[in-house]
Design a protein around this motif. Sequence first.
Motif, PDB file in Angstrom:
ATOM      1  N   GLU A  51       0.853  -1.210   0.000  1.00  0.00           N
ATOM      2  CA  GLU A  51       0.000   0.000   0.000  1.00  0.00           C
ATOM      3  C   GLU A  51       0.876   1.242   0.000  1.00  0.00           C
ATOM      4  O   GLU A  51       1.825   1.356   0.781  1.00  0.00           O
ATOM      5  N   GLY A  52       0.575   2.158  -0.877  1.00  0.00           N
ATOM      6  CA  GLY A  52       1.342   3.381  -0.978  1.00  0.00           C
ATOM      7  C   GLY A  52       0.947   4.404   0.083  1.00  0.00           C
ATOM      8  O   GLY A  52      -0.033   4.239   0.809  1.00  0.00           O
ATOM      9  N   PRO A  53       1.691   5.496   0.213  1.00  0.00           N
ATOM     10  CA  PRO A  53       1.379   6.545   1.209  1.00  0.00           C
ATOM     11  C   PRO A  53       0.068   7.251   0.843  1.00  0.00           C
ATOM     12  O   PRO A  53      -0.336   7.304  -0.309  1.00  0.00           O
ATOM     13  N   GLN A  54      -0.613   7.836   1.896  1.00  0.00           N
ATOM     14  CA  GLN A  54      -1.896   8.530   1.685  1.00  0.00           C
ATOM     15  C   GLN A  54      -1.673   9.812   0.909  1.00  0.00           C
ATOM     16  O   GLN A  54      -0.778  10.599   1.213  1.00  0.00           O
ATOM     17  N   GLY A  55      -2.498  10.040  -0.080  1.00  0.00           N
ATOM     18  CA  GLY A  55      -2.384  11.231  -0.897  1.00  0.00           C
ATOM     19  C   GLY A  55      -3.023  12.449  -0.238  1.00  0.00           C
ATOM     20  O   GLY A  55      -3.673  12.359   0.806  1.00  0.00           O
ATOM     21  N   PRO A  56      -2.865  13.637  -0.813  1.00  0.00           N
ATOM     22  CA  PRO A  56      -3.453  14.871  -0.243  1.00  0.00           C
ATOM     23  C   PRO A  56      -4.987  14.831  -0.320  1.00  0.00           C
ATOM     24  O   PRO A  56      -5.575  14.136  -1.137  1.00  0.00           O
ATOM     25  N   LYS A  57      -5.641  15.637   0.579  1.00  0.00           N
ATOM     26  CA  LYS A  57      -7.099  15.694   0.637  1.00  0.00           C
ATOM     27  C   LYS A  57      -7.655  16.310  -0.646  1.00  0.00           C
ATOM     28  O   LYS A  57      -7.190  17.351  -1.111  1.00  0.00           O
ATOM     29  N   GLY A  58      -8.628  15.668  -1.215  1.00  0.00           N
ATOM     30  CA  GLY A  58      -9.210  16.163  -2.449  1.00  0.00           C
ATOM     31  C   GLY A  58     -10.205  17.288  -2.220  1.00  0.00           C
ATOM     32  O   GLY A  58     -10.565  17.632  -1.090  1.00  0.00           O
ATOM     33  N   ASP A  59     -10.666  17.901  -3.299  1.00  0.00           N
ATOM     34  CA  ASP A  59     -11.665  18.978  -3.231  1.00  0.00           C
ATOM     35  C   ASP A  59     -12.995  18.426  -2.737  1.00  0.00           C
ATOM     36  O   ASP A  59     -13.320  17.259  -2.941  1.00  0.00           O
ATOM     37  N   GLN A  60     -13.777  19.331  -2.077  1.00  0.00           N
ATOM     38  CA  GLN A  60     -15.091  18.941  -1.567  1.00  0.00           C
ATOM     39  C   GLN A  60     -16.037  18.638  -2.725  1.00  0.00           C
ATOM     40  O   GLN A  60     -16.141  19.391  -3.681  1.00  0.00           O
ATOM     41  N   GLY A  61     -16.693  17.535  -2.629  1.00  0.00           N
ATOM     42  CA  GLY A  61     -17.612  17.143  -3.686  1.00  0.00           C
ATOM     43  C   GLY A  61     -18.931  17.896  -3.623  1.00  0.00           C
ATOM     44  O   GLY A  61     -19.230  18.613  -2.664  1.00  0.00           O
ATOM     45  N   GLU A  62     -19.737  17.770  -4.638  1.00  0.00           N
ATOM     46  CA  GLU A  62     -21.045  18.409  -4.686  1.00  0.00           C
ATOM     47  C   GLU A  62     -21.990  17.765  -3.677  1.00  0.00           C
ATOM     48  O   GLU A  62     -21.854  16.591  -3.332  1.00  0.00           O
ATOM     49  N   MET A  63     -22.949  18.588  -3.208  1.00  0.00           N
ATOM     50  CA  MET A  63     -23.914  18.104  -2.226  1.00  0.00           C
ATOM     51  C   MET A  63     -24.806  17.046  -2.859  1.00  0.00           C
ATOM     52  O   MET A  63     -25.314  17.212  -3.960  1.00  0.00           O
ATOM     53  N   GLY A  64     -24.969  15.979  -2.146  1.00  0.00           N
ATOM     54  CA  GLY A  64     -25.789  14.894  -2.658  1.00  0.00           C
ATOM     55  C   GLY A  64     -27.276  15.157  -2.501  1.00  0.00           C
ATOM     56  O   GLY A  64     -27.711  16.158  -1.912  1.00  0.00           O
ATOM     57  N   VAL A  65     -28.055  14.283  -3.020  1.00  0.00           N
ATOM     58  CA  VAL A  65     -29.517  14.387  -2.926  1.00  0.00           C
ATOM     59  C   VAL A  65     -29.942  14.103  -1.494  1.00  0.00           C
ATOM     60  O   VAL A  65     -29.430  13.177  -0.864  1.00  0.00           O
ATOM     61  N   PRO A  66     -30.864  14.949  -0.910  1.00  0.00           N
ATOM     62  CA  PRO A  66     -31.291  14.691   0.475  1.00  0.00           C
ATOM     63  C   PRO A  66     -31.872  13.290   0.626  1.00  0.00           C
ATOM     64  O   PRO A  66     -32.599  12.784  -0.234  1.00  0.00           O
ATOM     65  N   GLY A  67     -31.523  12.688   1.734  1.00  0.00           N
ATOM     66  CA  GLY A  67     -32.045  11.345   2.002  1.00  0.00           C
ATOM     67  C   GLY A  67     -33.481  11.386   2.495  1.00  0.00           C
ATOM     68  O   GLY A  67     -34.068  12.454   2.710  1.00  0.00           O
ATOM     69  N   ARG A  68     -34.038  10.274   2.688  1.00  0.00           N
ATOM     70  CA  ARG A  68     -35.411  10.170   3.169  1.00  0.00           C
ATOM     71  C   ARG A  68     -35.491  10.593   4.621  1.00  0.00           C
ATOM     72  O   ARG A  68     -34.544  10.450   5.384  1.00  0.00           O
ATOM     73  N   GLU A  69     -36.629  11.148   4.988  1.00  0.00           N
ATOM     74  CA  GLU A  69     -36.828  11.608   6.359  1.00  0.00           C
ATOM     75  C   GLU A  69     -36.835  10.414   7.307  1.00  0.00           C
ATOM     76  O   GLU A  69     -37.499   9.401   7.061  1.00  0.00           O
ATOM     77  N   GLY A  70     -36.080  10.566   8.367  1.00  0.00           N
ATOM     78  CA  GLY A  70     -35.996   9.486   9.343  1.00  0.00           C
ATOM     79  C   GLY A  70     -37.229   9.415  10.229  1.00  0.00           C
ATOM     80  O   GLY A  70     -38.094  10.296  10.207  1.00  0.00           O
ATOM     81  N   PRO A  71     -37.323   8.396  11.021  1.00  0.00           N
ATOM     82  CA  PRO A  71     -38.483   8.255  11.921  1.00  0.00           C
ATOM     83  C   PRO A  71     -38.465   9.330  12.997  1.00  0.00           C
ATOM     84  O   PRO A  71     -37.420   9.846  13.380  1.00  0.00           O
ATOM     85  N   ARG A  72     -39.634   9.703  13.464  1.00  0.00           N
ATOM     86  CA  ARG A  72     -39.775  10.742  14.481  1.00  0.00           C
ATOM     87  C   ARG A  72     -39.238  10.232  15.823  1.00  0.00           C
ATOM     88  O   ARG A  72     -39.539   9.126  16.241  1.00  0.00           O
ATOM     89  N   GLY A  73     -38.425  11.088  16.453  1.00  0.00           N
ATOM     90  CA  GLY A  73     -37.841  10.692  17.727  1.00  0.00           C
ATOM     91  C   GLY A  73     -38.794  10.907  18.895  1.00  0.00           C
ATOM     92  O   GLY A  73     -39.876  11.501  18.757  1.00  0.00           O
ATOM     93  N   PHE A  74     -38.385  10.433  20.038  1.00  0.00           N
ATOM     94  CA  PHE A  74     -39.181  10.595  21.248  1.00  0.00           C
ATOM     95  C   PHE A  74     -39.026  12.017  21.788  1.00  0.00           C
ATOM     96  O   PHE A  74     -37.973  12.641  21.598  1.00  0.00           O
TER      97      PHE A  74
END
Length: 224
Positions: A51-74
């Motif tokens: 395994e080679g050495p870790q490379g530099p941090k890449g650019d921030q990717g585009e915002m993904g599609v919002p996920g489904r709403e989670g269940p309502r909490g207590f």
Amino acid sequence: TEVATQEVQPDPKTPCANWMGGAPGYPGHNGLPGRDGKDGKDGLKGEKGEEGPQGPKGDQGEMGVPGREGPRGFPGYPGQKGEKGEGSFVYRSAFSVGLTERAPHPNVPIRFSKIFYNEQNHYDASTGKFLCSIPGTYYFAYHLTVYLTDVKVSLYKKDKAVIFTYDQFQKNNVDQASGSVLLHLSSGDEVWLQVYGEGDNNGVYADNINDSTFMGFLLYPDLD
């Protein structure tokens, strides 16, 4: 003779062929390189490398599609009671007063000296005038007992009569005269009631069982 005829002759290519054979030649020059050959077939897959050495941090990717709403909490636990905040300014201006003396003088403000409500002290009982301290729209009303003679009254704003009320007295009777109005006031404006005309039109009356009242209050302020 037959044997001599069949005598074997020497090979002309050999050095000793005969006296006419030449000396050996020199080696020739190297020829031109040949053309590249065709690519060979792929060899077998090699072993996995380290395994080679870790490379530099890449650019921030585009915002993904919002996920489904989670269940309502207590419901959470109630928080601690917060500190008492500062109260906002409340615009208040109101008065309600009554008459204590009979037959007020004409052409001067009627001095209502019986105080029902005057918490902000915007009404001056010594002059009979209401002084506007908060610009805005106000409601004014008066209910007068009429006795002994006719009544002519007017409500004034800044030395100008706004509304008029006239009641003709009937003998052996107690009558009522009233009026009301909405006015827009600026800071410093004064409002009061006044008997107008001659002195025989000041039948505004009050005693221990009959009242003549004057009132007013701020309906809503000018917020700008």
